[in-house]
Design an enzyme around this catalytic site. Structure first.
Site, PDB file in Angstrom:
ATOM      1  N   THR A 143      83.242  97.593  -6.973  1.00 27.50           N
ATOM      2  CA  THR A 143      82.999  98.857  -7.679  1.00 27.50           C
ATOM      3  C   THR A 143      84.295  99.632  -7.899  1.00 27.50           C
ATOM      4  O   THR A 143      84.619 100.034  -9.011  1.00 27.50           O
ATOM      5  CB  THR A 143      82.006  99.729  -6.895  1.00 27.50           C
ATOM      6  OG1 THR A 143      80.769  99.028  -6.772  1.00 27.50           O
ATOM      7  CG2 THR A 143      81.769 101.054  -7.619  1.00 27.50           C
ATOM      8  N   PHE A 178      98.948  88.748  11.916  1.00 22.74           N
ATOM      9  CA  PHE A 178      97.836  89.673  11.656  1.00 22.74           C
ATOM     10  C   PHE A 178      97.799  89.954  10.162  1.00 22.74           C
ATOM     11  O   PHE A 178      98.773  90.432   9.587  1.00 22.74           O
ATOM     12  CB  PHE A 178      97.999  90.990  12.419  1.00 22.74           C
ATOM     13  CG  PHE A 178      96.827  91.920  12.233  1.00 22.74           C
ATOM     14  CD1 PHE A 178      95.760  91.898  13.119  1.00 22.74           C
ATOM     15  CD2 PHE A 178      96.776  92.810  11.164  1.00 22.74           C
ATOM     16  CE1 PHE A 178      94.661  92.735  12.949  1.00 22.74           C
ATOM     17  CE2 PHE A 178      95.685  93.649  10.986  1.00 22.74           C
ATOM     18  CZ  PHE A 178      94.634  93.612  11.876  1.00 22.74           C
ATOM     19  N   LYS A 225      99.378 100.609   3.721  1.00 27.47           N
ATOM     20  CA  LYS A 225      99.956 101.503   4.723  1.00 27.47           C
ATOM     21  C   LYS A 225     100.810 102.610   4.104  1.00 27.47           C
ATOM     22  O   LYS A 225     100.285 103.547   3.540  1.00 27.47           O
ATOM     23  CB  LYS A 225     100.690 100.694   5.791  1.00 27.47           C
ATOM     24  CG  LYS A 225      99.719  99.969   6.730  1.00 27.47           C
ATOM     25  CD  LYS A 225     100.362  99.548   8.001  1.00 27.47           C
ATOM     26  CE  LYS A 225      99.379  98.838   8.927  1.00 27.47           C
ATOM     27  NZ  LYS A 225      98.499  99.754   9.643  1.00 27.47           N
ATOM     28  N   ASP A 276     102.928  89.127   3.066  1.00 26.40           N
ATOM     29  CA  ASP A 276     102.121  90.271   3.496  1.00 26.40           C
ATOM     30  C   ASP A 276     103.056  91.401   3.917  1.00 26.40           C
ATOM     31  O   ASP A 276     103.577  91.424   5.026  1.00 26.40           O
ATOM     32  CB  ASP A 276     101.215  89.842   4.654  1.00 26.40           C
ATOM     33  CG  ASP A 276     100.362  90.986   5.200  1.00 26.40           C
ATOM     34  OD1 ASP A 276     100.585  92.148   4.814  1.00 26.40           O
ATOM     35  OD2 ASP A 276      99.485  90.714   6.040  1.00 26.40           O
TER      36      ASP A 276
END
Length: 428
Positions: free
Chosen positions: A309, A147, A284, A253
């Site tokens: 932005t 994931f 997280k 990751d």
């Protein structure tokens, strides 16, 4: 579950009815220091924070005069070894998405002959039509049951549950088999070593032969949403060697595993790599997001190539700085390692006492990043609330523990007592 955050404190989450539950799910592993932490409240009330919130800048154009200092005293203070630079982002999916973009830009710059080489007219025109050579024919290799997020690039590398991906167009990118280890590890050493060797051979074959060549491999230190799947340090060292051999980037990751939960600040510190990963993504528990890197050639070679932005959030960077200071002041990473060993040992005893109820216990030596399989997983999670525990699952059958860094042995005892009540009252 509706929560009342005004009455939640420390390791406990409250609901509007006045119930308080020991929270070992922690907002999907994203609360580091507990609810309503005094040190974070103080940081949130500072003039620096107020300014960051009400004057949120477009960081790529108008960073605040003290932005470099905020990074140096916060995010970069805990940079993984060998990675001295950071690109900030807004969420875990965003962190991975921008890391993938950096990998593609890096590879194409290398193919052209360096960052100073100008784009051709053909590249610029074909890019506007989503065609080669401007739109590169490259991929990111991920693993089955991984994931990495829910944006288009990150979702194409996510392989955990169909519900995450249904109806969404995806890139034609390769996936390798993540080693499916058997437990207890000491009883299956030979089989597990073969599973890891087979996985590495598959990775190398895909790098060499997949019809859309990978420019990077992305991997979680522990596959989290996919079922809390582990691999050995030797496996990850082998993965680093293969990526080095073939000139492919290694992206680690650490969105869910980072910031202390495994008993190290970064989970990949457990691997003993001879050279660091090329990119490490985070979010997280950091309460902000982004990716670390070391090689200057991973910087975009033109303005606005890697841009949006916000490009992160100074308010959240300030919060992470306060989190880092508190984690270091209290030695919470070391404490998490100690509490994790205690919790794992007690879970081993519980698994022996109730055979079949706590299967494939895993996460030994990985802090409180512990999981087990339950034959009645969904019922287990629901029933936990009856006994005062908020807990989550992963994969098809795993119960995953994601306590906060302030989780202590006394909380472990409360948790284990609730677990025993769950498995001894199935018929009640």
């Amino acid at each position: 579950m509706l929560a009342d955050y005004t009455r939640s404190f420390g390791n406990y989450i409250a609901d509007p009815d006045g119930n308080k539950l020991l929270d070992v799910y922690a907002q999907i592993a994203s609360i580091p220091l507990g609810y309503n932490n005094p040190a974070l409240m103080k940081a949130a009330q500072s003039p620096e924070m107020v300014s960051a919130i009400i004057n949120r800048p477009a960081l790529g154009n108008f960073p605040s005069h003290d932005w470099a200092n905020i990074l140096e005293t916060g995010i970069l203070k805990v940079a993984p070894k060998g990675l001295s630079q950071v690109f900030t982002a807004m969420a875990g999916s965003d962190a991975n998405e921008t890391a993938y973009k950096a990998a593609f830009m890096w590879r194409r710059q290398r193919d052209r002959g360096g960052p100073a080489v100008e784009f051709t007219e053909d590249e610029m025109q074909s890019a506007m039509n989503n065609q080669a050579p401007g739109a590169s024919q490259l991929s990111i290799l991920s693993f089955k049951t991984a994931f990495h997020g829910r944006l288009f690039g990150s979702l194409s590398t996510t392989r955990s549950k169909p519900i995450h991906k249904l109806d969404i167009p995806a890139f034609d990118w390769p996936q390798a088999t993540f080693p499916q280890l058997k437990y207890p590890l000491e009883d299956y050493a030979e089989e597990n070593a073969k599973a890891e060797a087979d996985s590495l051979a598959e990775v190398e074959d895909l790098i060499k032969n997949y019809h859309v060549p990978p420019c990077a491999v992305v991997v979680e230190p522990i596959q989290s949403e996919g079922g809390d799947n582990h691999a050995s340090p030797e496996f990850f060292r082998g993965l680093r060697a293969i990526t080095k051999k073939h000139g492919v980037l290694l992206i680690v990751d650490e969105v869910q595993t980072g910031v202390g939960a495994t008993g190290r600040f970064w989970a990949h510190d457990h691997w003993g790599l001879p050279t660091p990963p090329d990119i490490v993504t985070f979010s997280k528990k950091a309460q902000t997001a982004g990716y670390y890197f070391g090689d200057p050639s991973l910087r975009p070679n033109r303005p606005y190539r890697q841009f949006n932005t916000w490009m992160g959030d100074p308010a959240r960077a300030l919060l992470f700085r306060a989190i880092i200071d508190e984690v270091q002041r209290l030695g919470l990473v070391e404490r998490t390692a100690e509490v994790g060993d205690y919790l794992y040992g007690r879970l081993e005893a519980l698994a022996a006492k109730y055979p079949g109820e706590f299967r494939n216990l895993r996460g030994k030596g990985m802090g409180t990043f512990i999981a087990f399989d339950s034959p009645r997983r969904d019922a287990f999670l629901a029933k936990a609330k009856r006994f005062g525990v908020n807990i989550g699952g992963s994969g098809q059958s795993a119960v995953r523990l994601r306590p906060m860094l302030i989780f202590e042995k006394q909380h472990a005892d409360i948790l284990l007592n609730a677990f025993e009540k769950i498995v001894t009252t199935w018929d009640q």
